[in-house]
Design a protein around this motif. Structure first.
Motif, PDB file in Angstrom:
ATOM      1  N   ALA A 221       0.852  -1.191   0.000  1.00  0.00           N
ATOM      2  CA  ALA A 221       0.000   0.000   0.000  1.00  0.00           C
ATOM      3  C   ALA A 221       0.889   1.243   0.000  1.00  0.00           C
ATOM      4  O   ALA A 221       1.977   1.256   0.579  1.00  0.00           O
ATOM      5  CB  ALA A 221      -0.915   0.002   1.217  1.00  0.00           C
TER       6      ALA A 221
ATOM      7  N   ALA B  94      -4.435   2.133  -1.894  1.00  0.00           N
ATOM      8  CA  ALA B  94      -4.076   0.871  -2.550  1.00  0.00           C
ATOM      9  C   ALA B  94      -5.132   0.570  -3.594  1.00  0.00           C
ATOM     10  O   ALA B  94      -6.307   0.915  -3.431  1.00  0.00           O
ATOM     11  CB  ALA B  94      -3.986  -0.265  -1.537  1.00  0.00           C
TER      12      ALA B  94
ATOM     13  N   SER C 241      -9.302   4.877  -0.150  1.00  0.00           N
ATOM     14  CA  SER C 241      -8.205   5.622   0.469  1.00  0.00           C
ATOM     15  C   SER C 241      -8.649   6.219   1.801  1.00  0.00           C
ATOM     16  O   SER C 241      -9.848   6.455   2.044  1.00  0.00           O
ATOM     17  CB  SER C 241      -7.727   6.739  -0.458  1.00  0.00           C
TER      18      SER C 241
END
Length: 792
Positions: free
Chosen positions: A38, A76, A81
């Motif tokens: 991520a 990611a 988010s």
């Protein structure tokens, strides 16, 4: 020294860290599993942005932060988010969870180009996703393109170190030799994210072996459904070998099932030649051995996530080898003026039937949301083989006449049973101020060999009790380890200590050998990031080389009544101390200087007796060795359609011998050069080619002086059906120059060998991938690979 090691280790752990503030944490998915890779963005009040990514455990950190307000953004692909606002007034730990997106407009792929080669504190990383070599190939072919790795006759090794253990996603693969190569061929290189080269394994890994590890990291992808591949091939050397195999994976929510099957059938014709220069005679031996192998093998397993924090799994693997050989051994004996004195012909055929079974279970438990984990493994392995070698001898005089009474028939037989049991537990505790891992392992090994030798008389084989033996061997080992790591500004530190206590009990010919020993194996790694373009690294490690079981087996394998090889049931382990200094410039050019010292080193020695003309090859401990090596590698992309990786290694070997029959000291300078080139011939990247070349200069290996050898390979492949099908044609050792030539001096008698192992081959292969490409199974982490590897 053991007490000093302990004091140093725990002193280092107890050192206080500097006052710089640090932000760290873990990113998890909704099911509490780790979210790897991520993107983490940290924005401070000064407007300066910092970026990083989570590692395979979902961990991240930022260091040297001033007291201030910060905004943390986590993103990611496929997840919503998240932004977090907070103050930093001291070292801070934040654990966050991202939710998967429920509505997606389509798949968006964002690629951030990484260098092809990167350096971590304890390993070198080859980022396969950025390599042309990963297009339309398999894992075994890709390994051959990685700097520092050699793949010769489908056997994987590290330059200057020999054969190596292979891991998938940090889990040791429980296969070896043909089974391992077949399994690697079933993995598409398109599913590989990176390959990690670990020349000096940290303390959490077994101290067994001085040859390092290779870790293949698969791409992280999820999805329910089926995924698999099938492959088939034909290798044409002197004779043909057919290969077929495939794998299948199925995932449904928390359950993953997987299986693979492989089959190989064919024959090779290695040719071994030797010249033995006795004081009054010269023996010239030519052994042509056509050997046949039929090798089916397979694996079946599952893993199941029965809670948000707990995963269990189990696996079974098994294989069978049917081997038989047809040998013609011609020995010409020359007397004075190199005139023929006599000829000894031997015809032999061997039958070997072996099989193995392996089973294991594991548990992985997430202890909290910060990434602390506990892993437990229990593994079992059993190997049986039944060897029978029939051979006869006939002698002829210098005029070609049969010598009366010279014809004789013999049988050499051996049955071997090996059983391994291992238990292993590991804790990984990533604290904000220090990462700590510790654990333990215990193993139980049982090895029994029933060895017999017979001579045929009047149609009946009569046992020779003097050459028969029942060998029993027990080896138990208990191990504990502690490993710590810490980053301070531009410096990375990692220190570890492993202790192993081993009990041996061997009985051979009513002679008993009992040994108890405790050894400590420290490791240390230091990295210094001088700039974005320059990284320095130094590491140290101590290792042990326990002998393979076949070298402990006293079974005698006769070429004729004068020549045989046998194992040594009282062979002891050897030890290595390794240190290396590495520099990486712009992630393109890597230079490494390394030093290794070997004590109690063992090697096969061909003991020759000028009075009886016998030759007895046997492994013994007698070497104190020193190895100095300077390695250089470079990765270039001269054109978008051309990728080149080249390396040059220069080394100096010193071998001091404790055997009075050998030279007391042998030294030699050597070098190795390799260059691999990948080409793309069209814009859609469906027509590809490669050319590989390596050259090894003469050098010294133990008591042997080896001569030069080199190899040229050429390959061509095409991709079809949306790149799901690959058709490849390759030629290996096309110049027939990969010949192993060496000499040694034993008892003042010179021995010269010239061997060729049928490595010129034309290889045709087809592979087809099908199903949901987003499925990725979790490899079961098994704990007995180093014990199993000694079965080879």
């Amino acid at each position: 020294m053991n007490k000093i090691y302990c004091i140093l280790l725990f002193t280092l752990i107890g050192l206080s860290v500097n006052a710089q503030f640090r932000l760290s944490g873990n990113v998890l998915k909704a099911n509490h599993s780790y979210l790897s890779f991520a993107t983490i963005k940290l924005k401070g009040g000064n407007g300066i942005n910092q970026y990083t990514q989570t590692d395979s455990l979902g961990s991240f950190y930022f260091s040297h932060l001033k007291p201030d307000k910060y905004v943390l953004t986590i993103s990611a692909i496929g997840f919503v988010s998240r932004n977090e606002l907070f103050n930093v007034k001291a070292d801070t730990v934040i654990n966050l969870m991202l939710n998967e997106e429920t509505n997606r407009l389509g798949e968006i792929v964002i690629k951030a180009k990484q260098p092809l080669i990167t350096q971590k504190i304890d390993r070198t990383v080859f980022n396969a996703e950025n390599s042309l070599a990963a297009i339309g190939t398999d894992a075994l072919e890709l390994l051959a393109k990685v700097p520092g790795v050699r793949v010769l006759n489908d056997k994987v090794s590290l330059v200057g170190k020999g054969s190596v253990s292979v891991m998938i996603d940090d889990k040791l693969v429980q296969l070896a030799d043909d089974d391992l190569s077949n399994y690697l061929k079933s993995i598409s290189a398109g599913n590989i994210a990176k390959i990690e080269i670990i020349t000096n394994p940290p303390a959490k890994y077994d101290a067994q072996g001085n040859n390092g590890l290779i870790n293949i990291v698969l791409k992280k992808a999820l999805g329910n459904g089926f995924k698999g591949s099938v492959n088939a091939g034909l290798n044409q050397a002197t004779y043909a070998t057919a290969i077929a195999g495939g794998n299948l994976n199925y995932r449904k929510d928390k359950l993953t099932l997987y299986t693979n099957l492989n089959f190989r059938k064919g024959s090779l014709v290695p040719v071994e030649q030797s010249n033995i220069y006795y004081p009054a005679q010269q023996w010239e031996v030519v052994n042509k051995d056509r050997n046949f192998r039929t090798v089916p093998s397979g694996q079946l397993g599952f893993d199941y996530q029965f809670s948000k924090r707990s995963t269990v799994g189990a696996s079974y693997a098994g294989g069978l080898t049917n081997f038989h050989s047809e040998e013609q051994i011609n020995t010409s004996v020359f007397g004075a003026a190199h005139l023929i004195d006599s000829v000894l012909n031997s015809n032999a055929h061997a039958k070997i039937r072996s099989h193995y079974h392996s089973a294991g279970i594991y548990l992985k438990q997430l202890l909290d949301t910060s990434g602390k984990t506990f892993t437990f493994n229990a593994d079992w392995f059993r190997y049986n083989d039944d060897k029978n070698r029939f051979f006869d001898n006939t002698s002829y005089s210098s005029n070609g006449q049969l010598i009366p009474g010279s014809f004789a028939e013999y049988l050499s037989a051996s049955k071997q049973q090996i059983a391994l049991y291992t238990l292993k537990a590991d804790f990984d505790l990533p604290y904000s101020f220090l990462k700590v891992s510790f654990g333990g392992k215990t193993s139980f090994i049982q090895n029994e060999s029933d060895v017999n030798f017979f001579k045929r008389n009047a149609g009946t084989y009569i046992q020779d009790e003097k050459q028969s033996n029942l060998f029993r061997y027990r080896e138990n080992t208990q191990a504990l380890y502690l490993n710590t790591s810490k980053t301070i500004k531009r410096w990375d530190f990692q220190f570890g200590l492993r202790g192993e206590y081993t009990q041996l009990d061997g009985v051979s010919l009513n002679e008993r050998n009992q040994i108890r020993y405790f050894q400590l194996f420290p490791t240390a790694f230091i990295n210094y990031r001088a700039s974005e373009e320059s990284v320095w690294s130094v590491n140290y490690g101590r290792r042990i080389n326990r002998p393979p079981y076949r070298k402990l087996n006293p079974f005698r394998w006769y070429s004729n009544q004068y020549v045989y090889t046998e194992g040594n049931p009282f062979l002891k382990p050897s030890y290595n101390n390794n240190i290396s200094l590495m520099h990486i410039y712009k992630q393109v050019f890597t230079t490494t200087f390394s030093f290794s010292k070997t004590t109690d080193g063992y090697n096969d020695v061909n003991f020759v007796d000028a009075l009886s003309n016998t030759q007895s090859s046997k492994p013994v401990n007698f070497i104190t060795g020193y190895h100095y090596q300077l390695s250089n590698s470079i990765v270039l992309n001269p054109l978008k359609i051309w990728e080149n990786t080249s390396q040059l290694d220069v080394f100096y070997n010193v071998a001091n011998s404790a055997l009075p029959q050998t030279l007391k000291r042998l030294t030699g300078l050597g070098a190795y050069f390799a260059s691999t080139n990948q080409f793309i011939f069209n814009q859609s990247k469906t027509v590809l080619g490669d050319i590989s070349f390596w050259y090894a200069w003469p050098t010294v290996d133990g008591v042997n002086k080896s001569r030069s050898q080199y190899n040229l390979d050429i390959g061509f492949k095409t991709l079809w059906l949306n790149k799901k099908m690959q058709i490849a044609l390759a030629a290996t050792d096309i110049l027939k120059t990969d010949r192993y030539r060496f000499s040694s001096l034993i008892n003042g008698i010179n021995q010269v060998y010239h061997n060729y192992y049928d490595s010129w081959q034309l290889r045709f292969s087809v592979r087809y991938n099908f199903g949901n490409e987003k499925i990725k199974r979790q490899e079961i982490k098994q704990g007995n690979e180093e014990e199993r590897k000694r079965n080879n």
